[in-house]
Design a protein around this motif. Sequence first.
Motif, PDB file in Angstrom:
ATOM      1  N   ASN A  13     189.436  21.033 -24.507  1.00 21.39           N
ATOM      2  CA  ASN A  13     188.242  20.816 -25.318  1.00 21.39           C
ATOM      3  C   ASN A  13     187.807  19.357 -25.250  1.00 21.39           C
ATOM      4  O   ASN A  13     188.628  18.449 -25.349  1.00 21.39           O
ATOM      5  CB  ASN A  13     188.507  21.190 -26.775  1.00 21.39           C
ATOM      6  CG  ASN A  13     188.757  22.674 -26.946  1.00 21.39           C
ATOM      7  OD1 ASN A  13     187.844  23.477 -26.900  1.00 21.39           O
ATOM      8  ND2 ASN A  13     190.018  23.035 -27.104  1.00 21.39           N
ATOM      9  N   GLU A  14     186.512  19.174 -25.088  1.00 20.89           N
ATOM     10  CA  GLU A  14     185.919  17.852 -25.165  1.00 20.89           C
ATOM     11  C   GLU A  14     185.785  17.480 -26.631  1.00 20.89           C
ATOM     12  O   GLU A  14     185.729  18.350 -27.499  1.00 20.89           O
ATOM     13  CB  GLU A  14     184.531  17.894 -24.493  1.00 20.89           C
ATOM     14  CG  GLU A  14     183.712  16.655 -24.618  1.00 20.89           C
ATOM     15  CD  GLU A  14     184.354  15.463 -23.966  1.00 20.89           C
ATOM     16  OE1 GLU A  14     184.850  14.616 -24.717  1.00 20.89           O
ATOM     17  OE2 GLU A  14     184.396  15.367 -22.740  1.00 20.89           O
ATOM     18  N   GLU A  15     185.727  16.180 -26.930  1.00 22.42           N
ATOM     19  CA  GLU A  15     185.650  15.805 -28.337  1.00 22.42           C
ATOM     20  C   GLU A  15     184.268  16.026 -28.920  1.00 22.42           C
ATOM     21  O   GLU A  15     184.132  16.627 -29.976  1.00 22.42           O
ATOM     22  CB  GLU A  15     186.065  14.348 -28.537  1.00 22.42           C
ATOM     23  CG  GLU A  15     186.099  13.985 -30.001  1.00 22.42           C
ATOM     24  CD  GLU A  15     186.682  12.612 -30.256  1.00 22.42           C
ATOM     25  OE1 GLU A  15     186.851  12.279 -31.437  1.00 22.42           O
ATOM     26  OE2 GLU A  15     186.946  11.900 -29.298  1.00 22.42           O
ATOM     27  N   CYS A  16     183.199  15.556 -28.272  1.00 27.15           N
ATOM     28  CA  CYS A  16     181.900  15.694 -28.913  1.00 27.15           C
ATOM     29  C   CYS A  16     180.764  15.298 -27.987  1.00 27.15           C
ATOM     30  O   CYS A  16     180.963  14.851 -26.865  1.00 27.15           O
ATOM     31  CB  CYS A  16     181.842  14.853 -30.188  1.00 27.15           C
ATOM     32  SG  CYS A  16     182.297  13.143 -29.938  1.00 27.15           S
ATOM     33  N   GLY A  17     179.553  15.490 -28.503  1.00 27.94           N
ATOM     34  CA  GLY A  17     178.354  15.076 -27.804  1.00 27.94           C
ATOM     35  C   GLY A  17     177.460  14.308 -28.751  1.00 27.94           C
ATOM     36  O   GLY A  17     177.418  14.583 -29.954  1.00 27.94           O
ATOM     37  N   ILE A  18     176.721  13.327 -28.228  1.00 26.23           N
ATOM     38  CA  ILE A  18     175.866  12.481 -29.061  1.00 26.23           C
ATOM     39  C   ILE A  18     174.465  12.394 -28.465  1.00 26.23           C
ATOM     40  O   ILE A  18     174.274  12.503 -27.257  1.00 26.23           O
ATOM     41  CB  ILE A  18     176.460  11.061 -29.244  1.00 26.23           C
ATOM     42  CG1 ILE A  18     176.761  10.409 -27.888  1.00 26.23           C
ATOM     43  CG2 ILE A  18     177.718  11.127 -30.089  1.00 26.23           C
ATOM     44  CD1 ILE A  18     177.312   8.987 -27.996  1.00 26.23           C
ATOM     45  N   PHE A  19     173.499  12.189 -29.366  1.00 28.68           N
ATOM     46  CA  PHE A  19     172.092  12.115 -28.971  1.00 28.68           C
ATOM     47  C   PHE A  19     171.367  11.245 -29.975  1.00 28.68           C
ATOM     48  O   PHE A  19     171.607  11.353 -31.186  1.00 28.68           O
ATOM     49  CB  PHE A  19     171.486  13.520 -28.958  1.00 28.68           C
ATOM     50  CG  PHE A  19     170.064  13.586 -28.479  1.00 28.68           C
ATOM     51  CD1 PHE A  19     169.780  13.931 -27.172  1.00 28.68           C
ATOM     52  CD2 PHE A  19     168.999  13.318 -29.332  1.00 28.68           C
ATOM     53  CE1 PHE A  19     168.463  14.006 -26.719  1.00 28.68           C
ATOM     54  CE2 PHE A  19     167.687  13.384 -28.897  1.00 28.68           C
ATOM     55  CZ  PHE A  19     167.413  13.722 -27.583  1.00 28.68           C
ATOM     56  N   GLY A  20     170.473  10.377 -29.491  1.00 36.30           N
ATOM     57  CA  GLY A  20     169.686   9.540 -30.385  1.00 36.30           C
ATOM     58  C   GLY A  20     168.363   9.162 -29.762  1.00 36.30           C
ATOM     59  O   GLY A  20     168.277   8.963 -28.550  1.00 36.30           O
ATOM     60  N   VAL A  21     167.315   9.083 -30.579  1.00 39.48           N
ATOM     61  CA  VAL A  21     165.983   8.764 -30.077  1.00 39.48           C
ATOM     62  C   VAL A  21     165.284   7.830 -31.052  1.00 39.48           C
ATOM     63  O   VAL A  21     165.486   7.904 -32.268  1.00 39.48           O
ATOM     64  CB  VAL A  21     165.155  10.054 -29.849  1.00 39.48           C
ATOM     65  CG1 VAL A  21     164.955  10.812 -31.159  1.00 39.48           C
ATOM     66  CG2 VAL A  21     163.822   9.752 -29.177  1.00 39.48           C
ATOM     67  N   TRP A  22     164.431   6.953 -30.514  1.00 40.30           N
ATOM     68  CA  TRP A  22     163.673   6.008 -31.329  1.00 40.30           C
ATOM     69  C   TRP A  22     162.210   6.030 -30.882  1.00 40.30           C
ATOM     70  O   TRP A  22     161.910   5.849 -29.707  1.00 40.30           O
ATOM     71  CB  TRP A  22     164.231   4.595 -31.175  1.00 40.30           C
ATOM     72  CG  TRP A  22     163.580   3.590 -32.093  1.00 40.30           C
ATOM     73  CD1 TRP A  22     162.381   2.949 -31.908  1.00 40.30           C
ATOM     74  CD2 TRP A  22     164.106   3.108 -33.334  1.00 40.30           C
ATOM     75  NE1 TRP A  22     162.115   2.115 -32.957  1.00 40.30           N
ATOM     76  CE2 TRP A  22     163.159   2.179 -33.855  1.00 40.30           C
ATOM     77  CE3 TRP A  22     165.265   3.363 -34.057  1.00 40.30           C
ATOM     78  CZ2 TRP A  22     163.364   1.513 -35.058  1.00 40.30           C
ATOM     79  CZ3 TRP A  22     165.463   2.698 -35.254  1.00 40.30           C
ATOM     80  CH2 TRP A  22     164.524   1.784 -35.749  1.00 40.30           C
ATOM     81  N   GLY A  23     161.312   6.313 -31.822  1.00 38.77           N
ATOM     82  CA  GLY A  23     159.896   6.164 -31.526  1.00 38.77           C
ATOM     83  C   GLY A  23     159.141   7.444 -31.270  1.00 38.77           C
ATOM     84  O   GLY A  23     158.127   7.440 -30.562  1.00 38.77           O
ATOM     85  N   VAL A  24     159.591   8.577 -31.845  1.00 38.62           N
ATOM     86  CA  VAL A  24     158.849   9.830 -31.703  1.00 38.62           C
ATOM     87  C   VAL A  24     158.639  10.445 -33.081  1.00 38.62           C
ATOM     88  O   VAL A  24     159.489  10.317 -33.967  1.00 38.62           O
ATOM     89  CB  VAL A  24     159.592  10.842 -30.799  1.00 38.62           C
ATOM     90  CG1 VAL A  24     159.720  10.314 -29.395  1.00 38.62           C
ATOM     91  CG2 VAL A  24     160.952  11.204 -31.376  1.00 38.62           C
ATOM     92  N   PRO A  25     157.526  11.120 -33.292  1.00 42.70           N
ATOM     93  CA  PRO A  25     157.342  11.819 -34.568  1.00 42.70           C
ATOM     94  C   PRO A  25     158.378  12.931 -34.705  1.00 42.70           C
ATOM     95  O   PRO A  25     158.775  13.549 -33.715  1.00 42.70           O
ATOM     96  CB  PRO A  25     155.919  12.397 -34.456  1.00 42.70           C
ATOM     97  CG  PRO A  25     155.269  11.617 -33.344  1.00 42.70           C
ATOM     98  CD  PRO A  25     156.363  11.244 -32.403  1.00 42.70           C
ATOM     99  N   ASP A  26     158.841  13.161 -35.925  1.00 46.71           N
ATOM    100  CA  ASP A  26     159.784  14.246 -36.190  1.00 46.71           C
ATOM    101  C   ASP A  26     161.023  14.127 -35.309  1.00 46.71           C
ATOM    102  O   ASP A  26     161.450  15.085 -34.645  1.00 46.71           O
ATOM    103  CB  ASP A  26     159.103  15.594 -35.965  1.00 46.71           C
ATOM    104  CG  ASP A  26     159.764  16.707 -36.751  1.00 46.71           C
ATOM    105  OD1 ASP A  26     160.631  16.404 -37.599  1.00 46.71           O
ATOM    106  OD2 ASP A  26     159.444  17.876 -36.494  1.00 46.71           O
ATOM    107  N   ALA A  27     161.623  12.929 -35.313  1.00 49.95           N
ATOM    108  CA  ALA A  27     162.755  12.628 -34.432  1.00 49.95           C
ATOM    109  C   ALA A  27     163.959  13.519 -34.709  1.00 49.95           C
ATOM    110  O   ALA A  27     164.727  13.832 -33.795  1.00 49.95           O
ATOM    111  CB  ALA A  27     163.141  11.155 -34.573  1.00 49.95           C
ATOM    112  N   ALA A  28     164.151  13.946 -35.961  1.00 49.83           N
ATOM    113  CA  ALA A  28     165.318  14.762 -36.293  1.00 49.83           C
ATOM    114  C   ALA A  28     165.274  16.115 -35.596  1.00 49.83           C
ATOM    115  O   ALA A  28     166.299  16.610 -35.112  1.00 49.83           O
ATOM    116  CB  ALA A  28     165.423  14.947 -37.806  1.00 49.83           C
TER     117      ALA A  28
END
Length: 490
Positions: A13-28
């Motif tokens: 098993n891999e531990e995890c995955g990450i994602f992040g964004v800056w500068g878009v409407p409705d980023a969540a």
Amino acid sequence: MSTQSITTLGSLNEECGIFGVWGVPDAAHLTFYGLHALQHRGQEGAGIVANDGGRLWQERGLGLLSVAFADPNKFTHLTGKAAIGHVRYATAGSGGIRNIQPFMVDFADDQVALAHNGNLTNAKSLRQQLENEGAIFQSSSDTEVLLHLIRRSKKATFIEQLKEALNQVHGGFAFLLMTPDAIYAALDPHGFRPFVIGQMPNGAYLAASESAALRAVNAKFVRDVKPGELITINDAGLTIDHYTTQTHLDIDSMEYIYFARPDSDICGVNVHQARKRMGQHLAYEAPAAADIVVAVPNSSSSATLGYAEAAGLPQEMGLIKNQYIARTFIEPTQQRREQAVRMKLSVVPAVLKGQRVVLVDDSIVRGTTSKYIIRMLKEAGATEVHVRIASPAFKYPSFYGVDMQTSDELMAAHLSVAEMCQEIGADSLAFLSTAGLIAAIDLPHEGSGSGLTTAYFDGHYPSPIYDYYPELASEAEQKIVTFEPELTAN
């Protein structure tokens, strides 16, 4: 869950995955879709932190992303143009909601959110030191150590504090941090875990564990995050910096073998094509007198295609995977383990009857699943089953972000290939050589070494393992395993 010893039928098993964004409407919401493309990297919990005009808000939950965020009201407060998210598999630290990332802290003068992919090899020692100095931890995860190190730094700016903290942690890490003003992406000096930068059609930048997540949100690939880099993403765009220049590329070969999606590219190498070449090299190294080639679905499908092509044998669908079976946690009894295999995999007797079968898989860890699959094939009428593994034998544990931190259940650590073959009931068994693996991945790498971590196969670790050293102390004293000195100086 039973109080008896519980284990998962899955091997690695891999531990995890990450994602992040800056500068878009409705980023969540965009982060939700990005994380969905990374769900294979963690299924035990998910979390998102959104930045709405400089105020951070956190939502998280247990289970798959679709379960953790099944309630649409969770997005009520996740507004704004920036967000980071995380899907988790527990490697360091126990399960439970308190360990679901991103972690978020409210300092007197700022807010910080943190998500981590990997495993820190000196976290236990650092945590003990910090607790002795009065620190109070809210989780049992190794990730939280970084937040305490940042806050205890005497440097003048957040960037300087972060750089100082990054030079104190060791092991595998791809970190995503968010403050009210920016997102920060940092990769360990060895680049153990994949980490990429993408760009949205409106020019906004994002960071993710794999390039497959970029396409899921209609972003284009910009570059890989390189070892030792600290990248800032904010209203000004993308700024590339370093917290250390003492680096050496040692990306975890398990990303190519097993973990990453086949449609991801890592350091310029497509995962599907690398796996297909692994199968081709395996066919050259370990041919078998057989009639058909069958894959253990789904992660070995690419390698099976390569093996069949190189061997000049037809590839048949002798095993079918039930796509609607969740991860199965079962009591470690033979009957229940075997039943779990039959729930996940079905045989096709019409394909297998009277056939000599080459069964291609990506790995053998404990060997339990392989034994049951071979029995199923023979019960379905296969006259012979020749097992071919499209990776070298796992003899030593991993400490950089893979759930394989002890050699106790590594079959190849205790048995010869001939003994393993007898144990699983195969007519023959062969593994891809380490040299064949390196050649198959064919990483475009300049400098010493191959650019890959192959320690699990050859015992040569590219860095010290600190808190985990007792696990391999005996092998180290006998020079069976070796450790390169640390790149960064504290």
